[in-house]
Write a protein that holds these residues in place. Structure first.
Motif, PDB file in Angstrom:
ATOM      1  N   GLY A 127     -17.036  74.278  70.913  1.00 34.77           N
ATOM      2  CA  GLY A 127     -16.787  74.470  69.490  1.00 34.77           C
ATOM      3  C   GLY A 127     -16.811  73.197  68.659  1.00 34.77           C
ATOM      4  O   GLY A 127     -16.566  73.238  67.459  1.00 34.77           O
ATOM      5  N   LEU A 128     -17.131  72.076  69.284  1.00 40.60           N
ATOM      6  CA  LEU A 128     -17.167  70.793  68.571  1.00 40.60           C
ATOM      7  C   LEU A 128     -18.568  70.396  68.127  1.00 40.60           C
ATOM      8  O   LEU A 128     -18.737  69.363  67.492  1.00 40.60           O
ATOM      9  N   GLY A 129     -19.577  71.183  68.506  1.00 41.59           N
ATOM     10  CA  GLY A 129     -20.952  70.864  68.138  1.00 41.59           C
ATOM     11  C   GLY A 129     -21.789  70.268  69.252  1.00 41.59           C
ATOM     12  O   GLY A 129     -22.946  69.898  69.030  1.00 41.59           O
ATOM     13  N   ALA A 130     -21.241  70.178  70.455  1.00 41.83           N
ATOM     14  CA  ALA A 130     -21.996  69.592  71.569  1.00 41.83           C
ATOM     15  C   ALA A 130     -23.226  70.436  71.898  1.00 41.83           C
ATOM     16  O   ALA A 130     -24.293  69.884  72.181  1.00 41.83           O
ATOM     17  N   GLY A 131     -23.102  71.748  71.857  1.00 43.42           N
ATOM     18  CA  GLY A 131     -24.244  72.614  72.141  1.00 43.42           C
ATOM     19  C   GLY A 131     -25.374  72.386  71.153  1.00 43.42           C
ATOM     20  O   GLY A 131     -26.553  72.339  71.533  1.00 43.42           O
ATOM     21  N   ASN A 132     -25.014  72.222  69.879  1.00 46.47           N
ATOM     22  CA  ASN A 132     -26.030  71.926  68.867  1.00 46.47           C
ATOM     23  C   ASN A 132     -26.728  70.607  69.165  1.00 46.47           C
ATOM     24  O   ASN A 132     -27.966  70.513  69.076  1.00 46.47           O
ATOM     25  N   LEU A 133     -25.966  69.588  69.516  1.00 48.71           N
ATOM     26  CA  LEU A 133     -26.555  68.279  69.793  1.00 48.71           C
ATOM     27  C   LEU A 133     -27.449  68.324  71.037  1.00 48.71           C
ATOM     28  O   LEU A 133     -28.506  67.678  71.073  1.00 48.71           O
ATOM     29  N   ILE A 134     -27.058  69.103  72.029  1.00 54.81           N
ATOM     30  CA  ILE A 134     -27.912  69.272  73.212  1.00 54.81           C
ATOM     31  C   ILE A 134     -29.243  69.887  72.800  1.00 54.81           C
ATOM     32  O   ILE A 134     -30.313  69.385  73.153  1.00 54.81           O
ATOM     33  N   LYS A 157     -18.214  62.017  74.265  1.00 54.68           N
ATOM     34  CA  LYS A 157     -17.163  61.898  73.251  1.00 54.68           C
ATOM     35  C   LYS A 157     -16.184  60.879  73.800  1.00 54.68           C
ATOM     36  O   LYS A 157     -15.615  61.071  74.874  1.00 54.68           O
ATOM     37  N   ASP A 158     -16.028  59.789  73.087  1.00 51.46           N
ATOM     38  CA  ASP A 158     -15.154  58.702  73.561  1.00 51.46           C
ATOM     39  C   ASP A 158     -15.526  58.272  74.983  1.00 51.46           C
ATOM     40  O   ASP A 158     -14.663  58.096  75.842  1.00 51.46           O
ATOM     41  N   ASN A 159     -16.819  58.133  75.230  1.00 53.41           N
ATOM     42  CA  ASN A 159     -17.375  57.709  76.524  1.00 53.41           C
ATOM     43  C   ASN A 159     -17.106  58.683  77.666  1.00 53.41           C
ATOM     44  O   ASN A 159     -17.272  58.334  78.828  1.00 53.41           O
ATOM     45  N   GLN A 160     -16.698  59.898  77.353  1.00 53.23           N
ATOM     46  CA  GLN A 160     -16.486  60.937  78.359  1.00 53.23           C
ATOM     47  C   GLN A 160     -17.580  61.987  78.217  1.00 53.23           C
ATOM     48  O   GLN A 160     -17.883  62.422  77.107  1.00 53.23           O
ATOM     49  N   VAL A 161     -18.178  62.385  79.350  1.00 48.98           N
ATOM     50  CA  VAL A 161     -19.191  63.435  79.321  1.00 48.98           C
ATOM     51  C   VAL A 161     -18.495  64.765  79.041  1.00 48.98           C
ATOM     52  O   VAL A 161     -17.606  65.176  79.783  1.00 48.98           O
ATOM     53  N   ILE A 162     -18.909  65.416  77.948  1.00 45.76           N
ATOM     54  CA  ILE A 162     -18.320  66.715  77.618  1.00 45.76           C
ATOM     55  C   ILE A 162     -19.356  67.850  77.693  1.00 45.76           C
ATOM     56  O   ILE A 162     -18.991  69.017  77.583  1.00 45.76           O
ATOM     57  N   GLY A 163     -20.625  67.485  77.868  1.00 40.57           N
ATOM     58  CA  GLY A 163     -21.657  68.498  77.960  1.00 40.57           C
ATOM     59  C   GLY A 163     -22.961  67.886  78.436  1.00 40.57           C
ATOM     60  O   GLY A 163     -23.119  66.665  78.463  1.00 40.57           O
ATOM     61  N   TYR A 164     -23.875  68.750  78.809  1.00 40.47           N
ATOM     62  CA  TYR A 164     -25.189  68.285  79.232  1.00 40.47           C
ATOM     63  C   TYR A 164     -26.179  69.436  79.114  1.00 40.47           C
ATOM     64  O   TYR A 164     -25.806  70.611  79.030  1.00 40.47           O
ATOM     65  N   GLY A 165     -27.438  69.078  79.106  1.00 40.98           N
ATOM     66  CA  GLY A 165     -28.497  70.070  79.106  1.00 40.98           C
ATOM     67  C   GLY A 165     -29.746  69.465  79.684  1.00 40.98           C
ATOM     68  O   GLY A 165     -29.933  68.236  79.642  1.00 40.98           O
ATOM     69  N   GLY A 166     -30.580  70.322  80.224  1.00 43.98           N
ATOM     70  CA  GLY A 166     -31.804  69.818  80.810  1.00 43.98           C
ATOM     71  C   GLY A 166     -32.922  70.832  80.779  1.00 43.98           C
ATOM     72  O   GLY A 166     -32.710  72.026  80.537  1.00 43.98           O
ATOM     73  N   MET A 167     -34.105  70.324  81.007  1.00 50.31           N
ATOM     74  CA  MET A 167     -35.295  71.170  81.028  1.00 50.31           C
ATOM     75  C   MET A 167     -36.343  70.534  81.916  1.00 50.31           C
ATOM     76  O   MET A 167     -36.282  69.341  82.234  1.00 50.31           O
ATOM     77  N   TRP A 168     -37.287  71.361  82.310  1.00 49.61           N
ATOM     78  CA  TRP A 168     -38.472  70.905  83.032  1.00 49.61           C
ATOM     79  C   TRP A 168     -39.650  71.035  82.090  1.00 49.61           C
ATOM     80  O   TRP A 168     -39.816  72.059  81.419  1.00 49.61           O
ATOM     81  N   LEU A 169     -40.478  70.013  82.033  1.00 49.81           N
ATOM     82  CA  LEU A 169     -41.687  70.031  81.220  1.00 49.81           C
ATOM     83  C   LEU A 169     -42.881  70.285  82.140  1.00 49.81           C
ATOM     84  O   LEU A 169     -43.141  69.504  83.056  1.00 49.81           O
ATOM     85  N   ILE A 170     -43.550  71.403  81.888  1.00 50.70           N
ATOM     86  CA  ILE A 170     -44.692  71.784  82.716  1.00 50.70           C
ATOM     87  C   ILE A 170     -45.856  72.061  81.779  1.00 50.70           C
ATOM     88  O   ILE A 170     -45.791  72.971  80.944  1.00 50.70           O
TER      89      ILE A 170
END
Length: 149
Positions: A80-87, A50-63
């Protein structure tokens, strides 16, 4: 409307991700562990900007043909801004591109906010790992999304 952008995890985002990790988890990953994910051929991570600032992240391993979500976190100031949905949408899109047919994860039994996000995306409860979390011996719920669309 809030403008959020999903981008691949790059080393330049490491310190921001670690800040979010430390604010979000009882037992956060170390800098060394998170940095190794940059070079892990099984790992796929996304950051939310958001505005070039990291506000969230998510990751996974593909096996093989399954994905295991390792972590999803949003900075407390930006929840509450929708970052979880976008992840979630970004991780699922990655799975579809890489012929992954199912996703799984563990979530704390007390983390109803995260559970609601996962249920929204079609995950279902398939088991419980008793005393899974080392910091307080809390149970982990094992969730699966068996059919990715």
């Amino acid at each position: 409307m809030i403008d959020l952008i999903a981008a691949p995890f790059e080393k330049k985002y490491l310190d921001s991700i670690l800040c979010i990790e430390n604010k979000s988890f009882h037992d956060p990953w170390s800098k060394d562990s998170m940095e190794k994910e940059l070079y892990n051929s099984f790992a796929r991570y996304v950051v939310i900007l958001k505005d070039n600032q990291v506000i969230g992240y998510g990751g996974m391993w593909l096996i093989l043909d399954e994905g295991h979500i390792t972590n999803i976190a949003v900075h407390p100031d930006f929840r509450g801004l929708g970052a979880g949905n976008l992840i979630m949408e970004s991780l699922i899109a990655t799975c579809l591109l890489e012929d992954i047919i199912a996703l799984t994860l563990e979530v704390r039994a007390s983390n109803t906010v995260a559970q609601n996000l996962y249920y929204k995306y079609g995950f279902v409860l398939e088991g419980i790992r008793k005393g899974y979390y080392g910091d307080n011996k809390e149970d982990a719920l094992i969730l699966w999304k068996r059919k990715l669309k």
